[in-house]
Design a protein around this motif. Structure first.
Motif, PDB file in Angstrom:
ATOM      1  N   VAL A  81       6.174  -6.517  -3.133  1.00  0.00           N
ATOM      2  CA  VAL A  81       5.336  -5.324  -3.057  1.00  0.00           C
ATOM      3  C   VAL A  81       6.216  -4.080  -3.022  1.00  0.00           C
ATOM      4  CG1 VAL A  81       3.501  -6.552  -1.863  1.00  0.00           C
ATOM      5  CG2 VAL A  81       5.284  -5.418  -0.531  1.00  0.00           C
ATOM      6  N   LYS A  82       5.602  -2.932  -3.281  1.00  0.00           N
ATOM      7  CA  LYS A  82       6.324  -1.669  -3.219  1.00  0.00           C
ATOM      8  C   LYS A  82       6.866  -1.464  -1.812  1.00  0.00           C
ATOM      9  CE  LYS A  82       5.744   3.292  -4.042  1.00  0.00           C
ATOM     10  NZ  LYS A  82       4.788   4.358  -4.422  1.00  0.00           N
ATOM     11  N   THR A  83       8.152  -1.175  -1.700  1.00  0.00           N
ATOM     12  CA  THR A  83       8.803  -1.111  -0.392  1.00  0.00           C
ATOM     13  C   THR A  83       9.757   0.069  -0.341  1.00  0.00           C
ATOM     14  OG1 THR A  83       8.678  -3.516  -0.161  1.00  0.00           O
ATOM     15  CG2 THR A  83      10.241  -2.365   1.259  1.00  0.00           C
ATOM     16  N   ALA A  84       9.608   0.896   0.703  1.00  0.00           N
ATOM     17  CA  ALA A  84      10.531   2.007   0.932  1.00  0.00           C
ATOM     18  C   ALA A  84      11.505   1.695   2.058  1.00  0.00           C
ATOM     19  CB  ALA A  84       9.760   3.283   1.262  1.00  0.00           C
TER      20      ALA A  84
ATOM     21  N   THR B 189       3.164  -4.634 -16.826  1.00  0.00           N
ATOM     22  CA  THR B 189       4.176  -4.331 -15.813  1.00  0.00           C
ATOM     23  C   THR B 189       5.258  -5.400 -15.797  1.00  0.00           C
ATOM     24  OG1 THR B 189       2.991  -5.522 -14.063  1.00  0.00           O
ATOM     25  CG2 THR B 189       2.482  -3.177 -14.347  1.00  0.00           C
TER      26      THR B 189
ATOM     27  N   SER C  70       7.968  -6.625 -12.756  1.00  0.00           N
ATOM     28  CA  SER C  70       8.375  -6.418 -11.369  1.00  0.00           C
ATOM     29  C   SER C  70       9.580  -7.291 -11.044  1.00  0.00           C
ATOM     30  CB  SER C  70       7.226  -6.767 -10.415  1.00  0.00           C
ATOM     31  OG  SER C  70       6.085  -5.996 -10.707  1.00  0.00           O
TER      32      SER C  70
ATOM     33  N   HIS D 226      14.381  -1.438  -1.101  1.00  0.00           N
ATOM     34  CA  HIS D 226      13.513  -2.601  -1.303  1.00  0.00           C
ATOM     35  C   HIS D 226      14.238  -3.925  -1.101  1.00  0.00           C
ATOM     36  CE1 HIS D 226      15.601  -2.291  -5.156  1.00  0.00           C
ATOM     37  NE2 HIS D 226      15.261  -3.544  -5.398  1.00  0.00           N
TER      38      HIS D 226
ATOM     39  N   PRO E 212       5.642   0.608   2.834  1.00  0.00           N
ATOM     40  CA  PRO E 212       5.573   0.848   1.384  1.00  0.00           C
ATOM     41  C   PRO E 212       5.966   2.251   0.965  1.00  0.00           C
ATOM     42  CG  PRO E 212       3.375   0.747   2.330  1.00  0.00           C
ATOM     43  CD  PRO E 212       4.319   0.348   3.417  1.00  0.00           C
ATOM     44  N   ILE E 213       5.717   3.235   1.828  1.00  0.00           N
ATOM     45  CA  ILE E 213       5.986   4.618   1.434  1.00  0.00           C
ATOM     46  C   ILE E 213       6.276   5.424   2.689  1.00  0.00           C
ATOM     47  CG2 ILE E 213       3.559   5.349   1.561  1.00  0.00           C
ATOM     48  CD1 ILE E 213       4.117   7.049  -0.966  1.00  0.00           C
TER      49      ILE E 213
ATOM     50  N   SER F 286       5.623  -9.679   1.990  1.00  0.00           N
ATOM     51  CA  SER F 286       5.718  -8.342   2.579  1.00  0.00           C
ATOM     52  C   SER F 286       6.081  -8.393   4.054  1.00  0.00           C
ATOM     53  CB  SER F 286       4.396  -7.592   2.398  1.00  0.00           C
ATOM     54  OG  SER F 286       3.337  -8.306   3.015  1.00  0.00           O
TER      55      SER F 286
ATOM     56  N   THR G 179       7.448  -4.583   6.003  1.00  0.00           N
ATOM     57  CA  THR G 179       7.804  -3.570   5.015  1.00  0.00           C
ATOM     58  C   THR G 179       6.973  -2.313   5.217  1.00  0.00           C
ATOM     59  OG1 THR G 179       6.215  -4.516   3.454  1.00  0.00           O
ATOM     60  CG2 THR G 179       8.487  -5.275   3.308  1.00  0.00           C
TER      61      THR G 179
END
Length: 818
Positions: A344-347, A247, A249, A399, A424-425, A317, A422
């Motif tokens: 981290v994954k952030t929406a 990966t 990032s 993000h 995430p989704i 986060s 945050t």
């Protein structure tokens, strides 16, 4: 022995004793403790002769990690003796062992190295023949730690552990002084006298990339570096990536001119797999896009928490930051930018400011805060300034979020403290109502009335929220005015499937409050209630999370608002969100209890409760009840004198203790609270725990019903029990809502006797509000009948409140619409 000989010996002994006593009394002393990696010390009076009978001791302690201390005498002149028996210097180690020989005479810069982190230097002189003495310095030596992989200041070129990547468009270059192209790049390195690494953009095409990467690193690191991104036009971009085997990032991204200065960055790296860090420079639209880096370091110590610093890059986060100097006034001429870029994954990034106090000016032209997304688009409004007493929150999609703070050269204020988290989704069922009713939610046409969209206060006083959950947006609510008891409004989601965690915020503020119910409706039409609450919950927003388990799929989620006994039962909801899977488990530590009866227990009961907890249960039964009785059926808490360690306390809503502290072992102990609302607080210290407690409560007694909506062009209203004394601890709310063409409402009093001082009206009073213009008309009490009251417009709210102290005859009033 003959007598004369004995006499002579006695005389000699007395003389020796007297001289010894004289020497001791005349001896000079000096001492001290020297710390640090280096320092100096000298004999008394240096460079003049030292005194007679001096006794000096210096203890030198090196910093942590010191393995050796070197003592060097730059000048040394001490009275000589064949065995240094008169004046001397002795050096010892930490255990008191002498190191090297005793020093005296005239010596040429003697130097002694002592193992360990402590040295003791002792200097003494006798009562004759003194000299100039000495001056010495010391240096504490520790083994040089090899730099962490990737750390580099570039003063000696490209360091081991860093390399240019061969497959990109061009390389990063080592440089000192200014870059070749004017009006871009730094003039010196970060320290002002060394070297740095940069990408030369002249002659490159827009979009060309240069990559600088580390060797493989394992474990958490705090990456600290300085960057310089200055160009009068067409500046490019700087990206930082964490790259594992599979990966890559992005953890930081900057574009455009960042000012003609070096700026510091801290990035916390928590990657569990081995990784490389890649710095990517991208050429902009012109030759004025030189980007430079300097002083890279990778530390195993976590990055510092950013509070009170002027700007920074935040990669966790969640976290917090504040204006410079907070909670004191911020400095003049501040220019701060925080870039929130979680790893981290952030929406969505939610930023909450509380408190917020920035100088107010038209158009926020002086001091201000800008919140923007990754494309520099402002969120909600262009700028924020002024005072927000309850703070506010902003939701930034994507993000990356940017917060910019600017202050001018006068009138500083306290500033702000901000926290962020945050999401995430997101889900199709999520709704904050800021863009009116969301596509996934609809009002049901077969109920009694609809949910409405609100902003700020609801139309009626004494009920509903004063703002949405985050302060600047909308919410959905049920308007109870002109509705009947039990009228229902249904808000229905779209179809969904699987286990879901439903989270939402709600506001149920009002003495006549009804009920809020959440139920699930399957595709076969069968409904099942999953959550419900009733009664006045106070003026604040509350948050709830509910697990939804449905075997039959698909299904819909329904919010049902039920009108209470009078108009003060507006119900509001906001910030609805769904997350697949179960909600995080909660400990059962405290909560709000609004039914007429119920139960609660210590966390984990009947298993032992945890140590170091504070839990508060607030009991607010429906308003028609007067008192609350609480029974502790089983109590098993740590016993201590005066219940100082683990204990239970019961208070009324004013904070007055009811009964005494409860601890130890007890059964069926009851406490009555002669107040409509009460609190139970449980505390455990960090020592012994026990099984805990189990309790129940019930509301009892009754207060007369009062208040309501007043319809028609004329009418009458009065205090409860009038003309008898009104009861204690009662609140009555009336609402006059006339036809739209009404210009004025006139209120006159036939009788008036409210027991309170007319100077303060603090306890018992009648409050009259101009609802149409949302302003207070007056607050009345005492034994004198007020003059007729005229209210401009067609709506008024009236509140009568009586305290627990005393009562009187009350009042009788008439109203007429004009």
């Amino acid at each position: 022995m003959s007598r004369p000989v004995v006499g002579l010996l006695v005389l000699l002994l007395c003389a020796f004793t007297a001289r010894a006593a004289w020497v001791t009394s005349k001896r000079n002393t000096c001492e001290g403790e020297l710390t640090g990696s280096k320092g100096t010390f000298s004999s008394p009076n240096y460079p003049q002769n030292y005194p007679d009978n001096a006794l000096c001791q210096w203890t030198i302690k090196g910093p942590s990690g010191t393995t050796k201390i070197e003592v060097t005498f730059e000048d040394f002149d001490v009275e000589w003796g064949s065995s240094c028996e008169w004046d001397s210097v002795i050096i010892k180690d930490k255990e008191g062992n002498q190191v090297g020989k005793t020093l005296c005479g005239r010596l040429d810069k003697p130097k002694i190295a002592v193992p360990g982190d402590t040295v003791v230097v002792v200097f003494k002189s006798d009562d004759a023949a003194n000299e100039k003495g000495f001056q010495a310095n010391f240096v504490a030596i520790a083994p040089v730690k090899p730099p962490e992989i990737g750390s580099c200041n570039f003063d000696e070129g490209l360091c081991t552990g860093l390399m240019n990547v061969g497959k990109d468009d061009f390389d990063w270059t080592i440089n000192s002084g200014a870059t070749p192209t004017a009006m871009t790049g730094p003039k010196t390195d970060h320290s002002g006298q060394g070297k740095y690494i940069y990408m030369e953009s002249t002659g490159r095409a827009e979009g060309d990339k240069a990559h600088l990467e580390t060797e493989v690193i394992s474990g958490q690191r705090c990456l600290r570096f300085f960057y310089h991104m200055y160009g009068i036009i067409g500046m490019g971009s700087l990206n930082v990536y964490i790259q594992t085997r599979n990966t890559r990032s992005l953890v930081m991204s900057l574009s455009g001119n960042q000012g003609n200065e070096w700026k510091e960055v801290h990035l916390q790296i928590n990657e569990k797999l081995p990784y490389k860090v890649v710095f990517e420079g991208i050429v902009g639209k012109s030759d004025f896009s030189d980007i430079a880096l300097d002083d890279l370091s990778f530390s195993k110590t976590p990055c510092p928490i950013v509070t009170g610093r002027c700007g920074g890059i935040l990669t966790e986060s969640s976290g917090s930051f504040s204006s410079p100097g907070f909670p004191n006034d911020y400095p003049d001429n501040s220019r701060c930018q925080w870039i929130i870029q979680p790893q981290v994954k952030t929406a969505v990034i939610i930023i909450t400011f509380n408190p917020f106090a920035v100088e107010m000016a038209p158009g926020c032209g002086d001091d201000y805060v800008i919140v923007a997304d990754s494309q520099d688009q402002p969120i909600k409004q262009q700028r924020f300034c002024g005072f927000y007493g309850d703070g506010f929150g902003l939701k930034v999609p994507g993000h990356v979020a940017k917060v910019y703070f600017h202050s001018n050269d006068h009138l500083a204020r306290k500033g702000f403290h901000a926290s962020y988290k945050t999401i995430p989704i997101t889900s199709a069922g999520d709704c904050d109502f800021d863009n009116e009713m969301c596509p996934a939610w609809t009002n049901v046409g077969t109920d009694d009335f609809d949910w409405s969209i609100g902003k700020g206060n609801t139309p009626s006083f004494f009920t509903g929220p004063s703002r949405d959950f985050y302060g600047l947006g909308n919410y959905a609510f049920t308007e109870a005015s002109k509705r009947r008891l039990g009228d229902r409004a249904l808000l229905v989601s779209g179809f969904m499937s699987g286990t879901q965690c439903l989270s939402f915020s709600y506001n149920m503020n009002g003495r006549g409050m009804g009920s809020l119910i959440v139920f699930v409706k399957g595709s076969d039409g069968v409904s099942r209630t999953v959550w419900t609450t009733s009664g006045d919950h106070g003026k604040f927003w509350l948050t709830e999370s509910i697990n939804i388990f449905v075997d039959q799929q698909p299904y819909q989620v329904v919010f049902e608002g039920v009108v209470g006994r009078i108009f003060t039962s507006d119900i509001a909801i906001d910030e609805i969100s769904f997350k697949r899977g179960r909600c995080p488990m909660t400990s059962g530590c405290g909560g709000l209890l609004t039914a007429a009866s119920g139960s609660f227990h210590s966390p984990n009961f009947p298993s032992p409760y945890p140590s170091g907890v504070d839990c508060t249960w607030t009991i607010i039964p429906p308003p028609q009840f007067e008192d609350v009785a609480i029974t502790f059926h089983h109590v098993d808490l740590e016993q201590s004198p005066h219940c100082r360690k683990d204990y239970l306390v019961v208070e009324d809503i004013t904070g007055t203790l009811k009964g005494s502290k409860i601890c130890g072992t007890k059964t069926n102990q009851s406490v009555e609270v002669d107040w409509h609302q009460s609190r139970v607080h449980f505390h455990s210290d960090k020592d012994v725990t026990a099984q805990g407690f189990e309790a129940s409560y019930r509301a009892f007694g009754s207060l007369p019903a009062c208040g309501g909506e007043l319809a028609g062009n004329t009418g009458t209203f009065s205090s409860p029990n009038y003309p008898s004394h009104y009861p204690n601890r009662i609140v009555c709310d009336w609402e006059i809502q006339a036809e739209p063409d009404i210009q004025q409402i006139l209120i006159t009093f036939e009788d008036f006797a409210i027991d309170d001082s007319p100077l303060t009206c603090s306890y018992d009073y009648l409050l009259i509000i101009d609802s149409q213009h949302r302003k207070q008309v007056g607050k009345y009490c005492g034994m004198t009948k007020p003059l007729p009251i005229k209210i401009a417009g067609n709506a008024a709210n009236i509140r009568f409140q009586a305290s627990h102290l005393s009562s009187a005859r009350g009042f009788k009033a008439h109203y007429t619409t004009l």
